[in-house]
Design a protein around this motif. Structure first.
Motif, PDB file in Angstrom:
ATOM      1  N   ARG A 125      43.967  40.282  37.716  1.00 45.75           N
ATOM      2  CA  ARG A 125      43.299  41.578  36.575  1.00 45.75           C
ATOM      3  C   ARG A 125      42.302  40.370  36.015  1.00 45.75           C
ATOM      4  NH1 ARG A 125      43.541  46.210  33.985  1.00 45.75           N
ATOM      5  NH2 ARG A 125      44.463  46.792  35.525  1.00 45.75           N
ATOM      6  N   PRO A 126      40.699  40.763  35.904  1.00 46.14           N
ATOM      7  CA  PRO A 126      40.278  39.500  35.467  1.00 46.14           C
ATOM      8  C   PRO A 126      40.417  38.919  34.014  1.00 46.14           C
ATOM      9  CG  PRO A 126      38.662  40.496  36.732  1.00 46.14           C
ATOM     10  CD  PRO A 126      40.576  40.779  36.475  1.00 46.14           C
ATOM     11  N   ASP A 127      40.311  37.907  33.330  1.00 46.54           N
ATOM     12  CA  ASP A 127      40.879  37.207  31.777  1.00 46.54           C
ATOM     13  C   ASP A 127      39.506  37.130  31.160  1.00 46.54           C
ATOM     14  OD1 ASP A 127      40.675  35.183  33.130  1.00 46.54           O
ATOM     15  OD2 ASP A 127      42.144  35.028  32.244  1.00 46.54           O
ATOM     16  N   LEU A 128      38.220  37.625  32.557  1.00 51.02           N
ATOM     17  CA  LEU A 128      37.029  36.772  31.412  1.00 51.02           C
ATOM     18  C   LEU A 128      36.267  37.881  32.626  1.00 51.02           C
ATOM     19  CD1 LEU A 128      34.660  36.059  29.307  1.00 51.02           C
ATOM     20  CD2 LEU A 128      34.837  33.815  31.162  1.00 51.02           C
ATOM     21  N   LEU A 129      34.363  38.703  31.749  1.00 52.50           N
ATOM     22  CA  LEU A 129      34.126  39.160  33.161  1.00 52.50           C
ATOM     23  C   LEU A 129      32.532  38.555  32.152  1.00 52.50           C
ATOM     24  CD1 LEU A 129      32.428  41.217  34.832  1.00 52.50           C
ATOM     25  CD2 LEU A 129      32.517  42.742  32.743  1.00 52.50           C
ATOM     26  N   VAL A 130      31.571  38.270  32.900  1.00 50.34           N
ATOM     27  CA  VAL A 130      30.482  37.572  32.587  1.00 50.34           C
ATOM     28  C   VAL A 130      29.393  38.051  33.516  1.00 50.34           C
ATOM     29  CG1 VAL A 130      29.258  35.883  32.566  1.00 50.34           C
ATOM     30  CG2 VAL A 130      31.150  35.347  32.230  1.00 50.34           C
ATOM     31  N   HIS A 131      28.334  39.156  32.580  1.00 49.41           N
ATOM     32  CA  HIS A 131      27.768  40.311  32.987  1.00 49.41           C
ATOM     33  C   HIS A 131      26.537  39.776  32.447  1.00 49.41           C
ATOM     34  CE1 HIS A 131      26.399  42.981  29.804  1.00 49.41           C
ATOM     35  NE2 HIS A 131      28.192  43.116  29.359  1.00 49.41           N
ATOM     36  N   ASP A 132      25.151  40.525  33.491  1.00 49.50           N
ATOM     37  CA  ASP A 132      24.038  39.988  32.681  1.00 49.50           C
ATOM     38  C   ASP A 132      23.622  40.783  32.069  1.00 49.50           C
ATOM     39  OD1 ASP A 132      20.826  40.897  33.606  1.00 49.50           O
ATOM     40  OD2 ASP A 132      20.858  38.770  34.780  1.00 49.50           O
ATOM     41  N   GLY A 133      22.237  40.276  31.206  1.00 42.64           N
ATOM     42  CA  GLY A 133      22.529  41.678  29.480  1.00 42.64           C
ATOM     43  C   GLY A 133      21.975  42.615  29.843  1.00 42.64           C
ATOM     44  N   PHE A 134      21.185  43.314  31.131  1.00 46.11           N
ATOM     45  CA  PHE A 134      20.424  44.539  31.938  1.00 46.11           C
ATOM     46  C   PHE A 134      21.237  45.017  31.615  1.00 46.11           C
ATOM     47  CE2 PHE A 134      16.070  41.476  33.105  1.00 46.11           C
ATOM     48  CZ  PHE A 134      15.833  41.397  31.886  1.00 46.11           C
ATOM     49  N   LEU A 135      22.624  44.914  32.418  1.00 41.91           N
ATOM     50  CA  LEU A 135      23.560  46.068  32.761  1.00 41.91           C
ATOM     51  C   LEU A 135      24.541  45.843  31.595  1.00 41.91           C
ATOM     52  CD1 LEU A 135      24.196  43.760  36.698  1.00 41.91           C
ATOM     53  CD2 LEU A 135      22.669  45.775  36.082  1.00 41.91           C
ATOM     54  N   ALA A 136      24.545  46.569  30.708  1.00 42.24           N
ATOM     55  CA  ALA A 136      25.211  46.897  29.703  1.00 42.24           C
ATOM     56  C   ALA A 136      26.036  48.223  29.806  1.00 42.24           C
ATOM     57  CB  ALA A 136      23.864  48.096  28.794  1.00 42.24           C
ATOM     58  N   TRP A 137      25.540  48.676  30.862  1.00 43.84           N
ATOM     59  CA  TRP A 137      26.571  49.644  31.288  1.00 43.84           C
ATOM     60  C   TRP A 137      27.769  48.873  31.835  1.00 43.84           C
ATOM     61  CZ3 TRP A 137      27.387  48.494  36.278  1.00 43.84           C
ATOM     62  CH2 TRP A 137      26.559  48.683  37.062  1.00 43.84           C
ATOM     63  N   ALA A 138      28.004  47.822  32.209  1.00 42.32           N
ATOM     64  CA  ALA A 138      29.621  47.067  32.218  1.00 42.32           C
ATOM     65  C   ALA A 138      30.685  46.783  31.323  1.00 42.32           C
ATOM     66  CB  ALA A 138      29.115  45.538  32.891  1.00 42.32           C
ATOM     67  N   ALA A 143      35.476  47.476  28.664  1.00 46.09           N
ATOM     68  CA  ALA A 143      36.475  47.699  27.568  1.00 46.09           C
ATOM     69  C   ALA A 143      38.203  48.662  28.442  1.00 46.09           C
ATOM     70  CB  ALA A 143      35.339  48.830  26.563  1.00 46.09           C
ATOM     71  N   ALA A 144      37.709  49.578  28.729  1.00 43.68           N
ATOM     72  CA  ALA A 144      38.672  50.277  29.937  1.00 43.68           C
ATOM     73  C   ALA A 144      39.923  49.874  30.192  1.00 43.68           C
ATOM     74  CB  ALA A 144      38.181  51.098  31.117  1.00 43.68           C
ATOM     75  N   LEU A 145      39.237  48.149  30.243  1.00 43.29           N
ATOM     76  CA  LEU A 145      40.690  47.218  31.118  1.00 43.29           C
ATOM     77  C   LEU A 145      41.176  46.752  30.301  1.00 43.29           C
ATOM     78  CD1 LEU A 145      39.141  47.569  34.094  1.00 43.29           C
ATOM     79  CD2 LEU A 145      41.401  48.671  34.063  1.00 43.29           C
ATOM     80  N   ALA A 146      40.136  46.346  28.854  1.00 41.04           N
ATOM     81  CA  ALA A 146      40.429  45.235  28.096  1.00 41.04           C
ATOM     82  C   ALA A 146      39.712  43.737  28.245  1.00 41.04           C
ATOM     83  CB  ALA A 146      41.960  45.288  27.186  1.00 41.04           C
ATOM     84  N   VAL A 147      39.435  43.543  29.306  1.00 36.67           N
ATOM     85  CA  VAL A 147      38.534  42.068  29.944  1.00 36.67           C
ATOM     86  C   VAL A 147      37.876  42.224  28.726  1.00 36.67           C
ATOM     87  CG1 VAL A 147      37.275  41.431  31.469  1.00 36.67           C
ATOM     88  CG2 VAL A 147      39.339  43.606  32.666  1.00 36.67           C
ATOM     89  N   PRO A 148      38.160  40.950  28.193  1.00 34.35           N
ATOM     90  CA  PRO A 148      36.987  40.370  27.082  1.00 34.35           C
ATOM     91  C   PRO A 148      35.765  39.743  28.320  1.00 34.35           C
ATOM     92  CG  PRO A 148      38.998  38.887  27.210  1.00 34.35           C
ATOM     93  CD  PRO A 148      38.661  40.007  28.625  1.00 34.35           C
ATOM     94  N   ARG A 149      34.503  40.129  27.217  1.00 37.08           N
ATOM     95  CA  ARG A 149      32.975  39.958  28.258  1.00 37.08           C
ATOM     96  C   ARG A 149      31.596  38.358  28.015  1.00 37.08           C
ATOM     97  NH1 ARG A 149      29.473  43.376  26.770  1.00 37.08           N
ATOM     98  NH2 ARG A 149      30.352  44.408  24.519  1.00 37.08           N
ATOM     99  N   LEU A 150      31.256  37.638  28.207  1.00 41.26           N
ATOM    100  CA  LEU A 150      30.332  36.813  27.910  1.00 41.26           C
ATOM    101  C   LEU A 150      29.017  38.068  28.073  1.00 41.26           C
ATOM    102  CD1 LEU A 150      31.952  33.650  27.767  1.00 41.26           C
ATOM    103  CD2 LEU A 150      31.416  35.032  26.138  1.00 41.26           C
ATOM    104  N   VAL A 151      27.831  37.744  27.880  1.00 39.62           N
ATOM    105  CA  VAL A 151      26.648  38.153  28.238  1.00 39.62           C
ATOM    106  C   VAL A 151      25.637  37.141  29.054  1.00 39.62           C
ATOM    107  CG1 VAL A 151      24.628  39.301  27.788  1.00 39.62           C
ATOM    108  CG2 VAL A 151      26.640  40.286  27.022  1.00 39.62           C
ATOM    109  N   SER A 152      25.229  36.832  29.965  1.00 42.81           N
ATOM    110  CA  SER A 152      24.243  36.137  30.361  1.00 42.81           C
ATOM    111  C   SER A 152      22.558  36.297  30.170  1.00 42.81           C
ATOM    112  CB  SER A 152      24.095  35.361  31.571  1.00 42.81           C
ATOM    113  OG  SER A 152      23.330  35.123  32.302  1.00 42.81           O
ATOM    114  N   LEU A 153      21.598  35.631  29.505  1.00 40.76           N
ATOM    115  CA  LEU A 153      21.022  36.581  29.364  1.00 40.76           C
ATOM    116  C   LEU A 153      19.584  36.483  30.059  1.00 40.76           C
ATOM    117  CD1 LEU A 153      19.901  36.027  25.255  1.00 40.76           C
ATOM    118  CD2 LEU A 153      21.097  38.192  26.888  1.00 40.76           C
ATOM    119  N   GLY A 154      20.008  35.388  31.014  1.00 39.90           N
ATOM    120  CA  GLY A 154      18.847  34.870  31.744  1.00 39.90           C
ATOM    121  C   GLY A 154      17.345  33.985  30.984  1.00 39.90           C
ATOM    122  N   ILE A 155      17.365  33.854  30.051  1.00 35.61           N
ATOM    123  CA  ILE A 155      16.506  33.276  28.608  1.00 35.61           C
ATOM    124  C   ILE A 155      16.980  32.211  28.229  1.00 35.61           C
ATOM    125  CG2 ILE A 155      15.022  35.206  29.342  1.00 35.61           C
ATOM    126  CD1 ILE A 155      15.796  35.511  26.152  1.00 35.61           C
TER     127      ILE A 155
END
Length: 492
Positions: A125-138, A143-155
């Motif tokens: 199970r991932p202990d971190l998700l890094v997702h693009d800021g445009f994909l807010a639905w991630a 959250a359902a899996l209690a996986v911490p997130r970081l957001v990549s803005l691309g700017i």
């Protein structure tokens, strides 16, 4: 900024999931980040979750990288054969307009069930998700899996902070025209205009679908563990500091991420292109590199102005041209003799910028291109076209002093003329000719070249062992792992 004290042993993330937006410019920083995490032992495994359209590009980029994997997220089939195909990549868009972007964002939301299922199936199970800021639905799936997130803005930090600050302070509500300057609290000396801002931030009271999208992205980002930014502290310290002082969301500057690529890959070029550049260097003929990214849309009239300006400049140049800009039968190759090399195939941009013959970059000022040019010590001739590129051009020219700028013919008010500075019109061949020559041979270009050479040294120091970005990446991973450990202990 990173602490100068000796850190404890490096933390390690077992498994990092990466969810890039369907655009190569958004995916590239995450690919570089994954390389850093794996190479430095800060992560044991990285899995990219991407679409069938983008998967070949992602796979090629991580080929041979131990610990890297790719999982495809298929788009749901259309329920109607008559329905028009939804865009699945920025390459499907006819222009990089806000409406086109929103169409792609809306289409991407259909990936949400497949993403949630794929994220849950990843082992471990991932202990971190890094997702693009445009994909807010991630956010919901993580959250359902209690996986911490970081957001990549691309700017960068400048565009990120200014867009938030103008929204909060609304200083442009008090100006009478797009060209009238205003200041932001906390950034004395920075004079902005509404014409420097991109929609919807140029409106003091934004509303509509684009603003709704911005709000959704900001809400998802606010519940994350921070934003990872492709920049370095020494380049954007005032804006990183203001962000981290005013916004309860940590900004982690860990770049320039293009320097994560091995030196041999940074300098790799097609033999024909390398030979041409070597010949220019041997003849002491400086080269202008001309490229406007993969998403830019140029009219035939603008292409002609660019061609005429480059031709009359007398400069040697490489011009990367997209086939979608040309009608069938149009011909640019061979038009300029041996002095101008027109390329319609893939070009290793970092390799071109790294070549000693290249002394300037005529660019749309996408953030990846800005960081690559600065990292290679090449001054920029700015020609912003869409998204936050006007903000990047402002930063490059007026804040850093590492470039010059061309302007549309009816942009007079924004550059000091008498009209209201309405955006639009062509950048003329005369302006291109004059500013390209100034960048390569003029005093303004010499000043920009001296400044960018110093920043290139700082960029490499930031990424080297003990540098600000080197340490920030480890501190970022340490914070994620420590918070996760505490949460797991509490929930247990």
């Amino acid at each position: 900024m990173a602490s100068s004290s000796s850190p404890p042993p490096s933390p390690t993330l077992r498994h990092v999931a990466m969810l890039p937006f369907m655009a190569k410019g958004h995916a590239m920083p995450l690919l570089h980040l994954s390389r850093l995490l794996l190479r430095r032992g800060l992560a044991s495994a990285v899995t990219f979750l991407t679409t069938p359209r983008e998967a070949p590009f992602i796979r090629a980029a991580v080929a041979g990288l131990p610990g890297a994997a790719v999982v495809e997220l298929p788009f749901p089939s259309s329920t109607s054969a008559a329905a028009p195909a939804a865009p699945q990549s920025t390459e499907d868009l006819s222009s990089p307009s806000a409406s086109g972007l929103l169409d792609l964002v809306s289409a991407a939301a259909a990936l949400r069930p497949a993403f949630a299922d794929a994220l849950a199936r990843l082992d471990p199970r991932p202990d971190l998700l890094v997702h693009d800021g445009f994909l807010a639905w991630a956010e919901a799936a993580a959250a359902a899996l209690a996986v911490p997130r970081l957001v990549s803005l691309g700017i960068g930090a400048f565009a990120s902070y200014v867009s938030v600050a103008v929204t909060a302070q609304k200083p442009h509500a008090l100006v009478g025209s797009p060209s009238e300057p205003f200041e932001l609290d906390g950034l004395p000396g920075l004079r902005l205009t509404k014409a420097d801002l991109h929609p919807p931030f140029d409106d003091p009271e934004p509303a509509g679908p684009h603003w709704d999208f911005v709000c959704a992205c900001r809400a998802a980002m606010a519940s994350s563990r921070g934003t990872v930014v492709n920049t370095f502290y020494e380049l954007e310290s005032p804006y990183i500091d203001r962000w981290n002082q005013e916004i309860p969301l940590k900004m982690w500057p860990v770049g320039p991420l293009c320097l994560a690529i091995e030196p041999a890959v940074q300098s790799a070029l097609d033999p024909d292109l390398a030979g041409w550049l070597d010949s220019r260097l041997a003849m002491d003929r400086p080269v202008l590199y001309v490229a406007f990214g993969s998403q830019a849309t140029l009219s035939r009239a603008q292409i002609e102005e660019i061609a005429a300006g480059l031709d009359r400049s007398g400069l040697d140049f490489i011009w990367v041209v997209r086939s979608k800009w040309l009608d069938q039968g149009d011909q640019l190759e061979g038009r300029f003799g041996d002095r101008g090399k027109v390329v319609q195939t893939f070009v290793n941009q970092l390799g071109v910028l790294n070549h000693k013959a290249v002394k300037g970059f005529f660019s749309h000022c996408g953030w990846n291109s800005v960081t690559e040019s600065i990292s290679m010590g090449v001054p920029i001739l700015a020609f912003p076209m869409a998204a936050e590129q006007k903000m990047n051009a402002k930063f490059v020219v007026d804040v850093l002093g590492v470039g010059l700028r061309v302007w549309p013919s009816d942009y007079g008010g924004a550059r000091g003329g008498d009209d209201d500075g309405v955006e639009g019109g062509l950048v003329t061949s005369e302006d291109i000719q004059a500013m390209a020559k100034e960048l390569i041979f003029g005093e303004g270009g010499r000043r920009a070249a001296a400044i960018v050479a110093e920043l290139a040294v700082s960029a490499r120091k930031a990424m080297d062992s003990g540098g600000s970005s080197f340490e920030n990446l480890e501190l970022m991973v340490r914070e994620i792992t420590e918070i996760s450990r505490v949460e797991q202990a509490t929930s247990g």
